[in-house]
Design a protein around this motif. Structure first.
Motif, PDB file in Angstrom:
ATOM      1  N   HIS A  95       0.855  -1.184   0.000  1.00 27.13           N
ATOM      2  CA  HIS A  95       0.000   0.000   0.000  1.00 27.13           C
ATOM      3  C   HIS A  95       0.894   1.239   0.000  1.00 27.13           C
ATOM      4  N   PRO A  96       0.812   2.071  -1.040  1.00 27.29           N
ATOM      5  CA  PRO A  96       1.659   3.273  -1.076  1.00 27.29           C
ATOM      6  C   PRO A  96       1.271   4.250   0.026  1.00 27.29           C
ATOM      7  N   LEU A  97       2.288   4.854   0.621  1.00 26.93           N
ATOM      8  CA  LEU A  97       2.099   5.878   1.644  1.00 26.93           C
ATOM      9  C   LEU A  97       2.753   7.165   1.154  1.00 26.93           C
ATOM     10  N   ASP A  98       2.556   8.226   1.903  1.00 29.09           N
ATOM     11  CA  ASP A  98       3.194   9.502   1.571  1.00 29.09           C
ATOM     12  C   ASP A  98       4.709   9.359   1.571  1.00 29.09           C
ATOM     13  N   ALA A  99       5.359  10.214   0.830  1.00 30.34           N
ATOM     14  CA  ALA A  99       6.822  10.306   0.784  1.00 30.34           C
ATOM     15  C   ALA A  99       7.486   9.042   0.247  1.00 30.34           C
ATOM     16  N   GLY A 100       6.775   8.282  -0.593  1.00 29.52           N
ATOM     17  CA  GLY A 100       7.387   7.140  -1.254  1.00 29.52           C
ATOM     18  C   GLY A 100       7.561   5.900  -0.415  1.00 29.52           C
ATOM     19  N   SER A 101       6.882   5.811   0.718  1.00 33.33           N
ATOM     20  CA  SER A 101       6.953   4.627   1.564  1.00 33.33           C
ATOM     21  C   SER A 101       5.839   3.651   1.207  1.00 33.33           C
ATOM     22  N   THR A 102       5.931   2.448   1.776  1.00 29.85           N
ATOM     23  CA  THR A 102       4.960   1.386   1.514  1.00 29.85           C
ATOM     24  C   THR A 102       4.554   0.734   2.821  1.00 29.85           C
ATOM     25  N   ARG A 103       3.254   0.559   3.014  1.00 30.31           N
ATOM     26  CA  ARG A 103       2.785  -0.293   4.112  1.00 30.31           C
ATOM     27  C   ARG A 103       2.704  -1.697   3.536  1.00 30.31           C
ATOM     28  N   PHE A 104       3.538  -2.578   4.057  1.00 30.93           N
ATOM     29  CA  PHE A 104       3.639  -3.949   3.572  1.00 30.93           C
ATOM     30  C   PHE A 104       2.864  -4.857   4.511  1.00 30.93           C
ATOM     31  N   VAL A 105       1.895  -5.573   3.970  1.00 29.55           N
ATOM     32  CA  VAL A 105       1.091  -6.524   4.739  1.00 29.55           C
ATOM     33  C   VAL A 105       1.498  -7.926   4.299  1.00 29.55           C
ATOM     34  N   HIS A 106       1.753  -8.771   5.278  1.00 29.63           N
ATOM     35  CA  HIS A 106       2.153 -10.158   5.036  1.00 29.63           C
ATOM     36  C   HIS A 106       1.195 -11.012   5.862  1.00 29.63           C
ATOM     37  N   ALA A 107       0.390 -11.831   5.188  1.00 32.51           N
ATOM     38  CA  ALA A 107      -0.648 -12.556   5.917  1.00 32.51           C
ATOM     39  C   ALA A 107      -0.893 -13.935   5.317  1.00 32.51           C
ATOM     40  N   GLU A 108      -1.567 -14.763   6.109  1.00 32.60           N
ATOM     41  CA  GLU A 108      -1.995 -16.070   5.628  1.00 32.60           C
ATOM     42  C   GLU A 108      -3.263 -16.462   6.363  1.00 32.60           C
ATOM     43  N   THR A 109      -4.220 -16.968   5.587  1.00 35.31           N
ATOM     44  CA  THR A 109      -5.447 -17.515   6.154  1.00 35.31           C
ATOM     45  C   THR A 109      -5.368 -19.032   6.049  1.00 35.31           C
ATOM     46  N   PHE A 110      -5.543 -19.678   7.171  1.00 34.98           N
ATOM     47  CA  PHE A 110      -5.548 -21.132   7.228  1.00 34.98           C
ATOM     48  C   PHE A 110      -6.990 -21.616   7.328  1.00 34.98           C
ATOM     49  N   SER A 111      -7.282 -22.709   6.632  1.00 36.24           N
ATOM     50  CA  SER A 111      -8.614 -23.302   6.701  1.00 36.24           C
ATOM     51  C   SER A 111      -8.474 -24.820   6.654  1.00 36.24           C
TER      52      SER A 111
END
Length: 142
Positions: A95-111
């Protein structure tokens, strides 16, 4: 019952740089403490051969199919384990943020029927491994 492990980190680099590291599968062994190896190509419906290592546990090798793929936004795959009694849907979001940064999400759904006992035993080491990968990714792209 589905259960999700979700981690995130802010990386001081644009999503394009984060994406380049995530899709550069050949270099994972040099920087990634969790996903040690990925053989295959980044693209929709591509089959990957993946080797993971969660903390002190032995390495696991499995096949997965890419089911989420939007350049510079999301990369994800799905894999079944133990004859389909446990399934993992793993993904990364940028997810792009201000000033050229990124919010990085790392996830896994188990079923699957084994989700609860599996996560009772291993949720802590899996979460710690994802967080270690996030920190390593941050280091190599900043």
């Amino acid at each position: 019952m589905d259960r999700t492990i979700r981690t995130e980190i802010v990386i001081d680099a644009p999503p394009e740089r984060v994406w380049a590291a995530l899709t550069g599968f050949g270099s994972y062994g040099a920087w990634n403490p969790c996903i040690r190896r990925v053989d295959g190509n980044a693209g929709v419906n591509q089959i990957l051969h993946i080797t993971i290592r969660f903390g002190w546990l032995p390495s696991i090798r499995f096949m997965a199919r890419i089911d989420r793929f939007r350049r510079n936004e999301i990369l994800g795959w799905r894999a079944a384990f133990l004859f389909g009694l446990l399934e993992g849907r793993h993904w990364f979001e940028m997810h792009p943020l201000d000033a050229g940064s990124t919010r990085f999400v790392h996830a896994e759904t188990f079923s699957g029927i084994l989700t609860s006992p599996f996560l009772v035993l291993f949720e802590g080491v899996i979460r710690a491994s994802y967080e270690a990968m996030n920190r390593s990714l941050k280091t190599i792209v900043e």
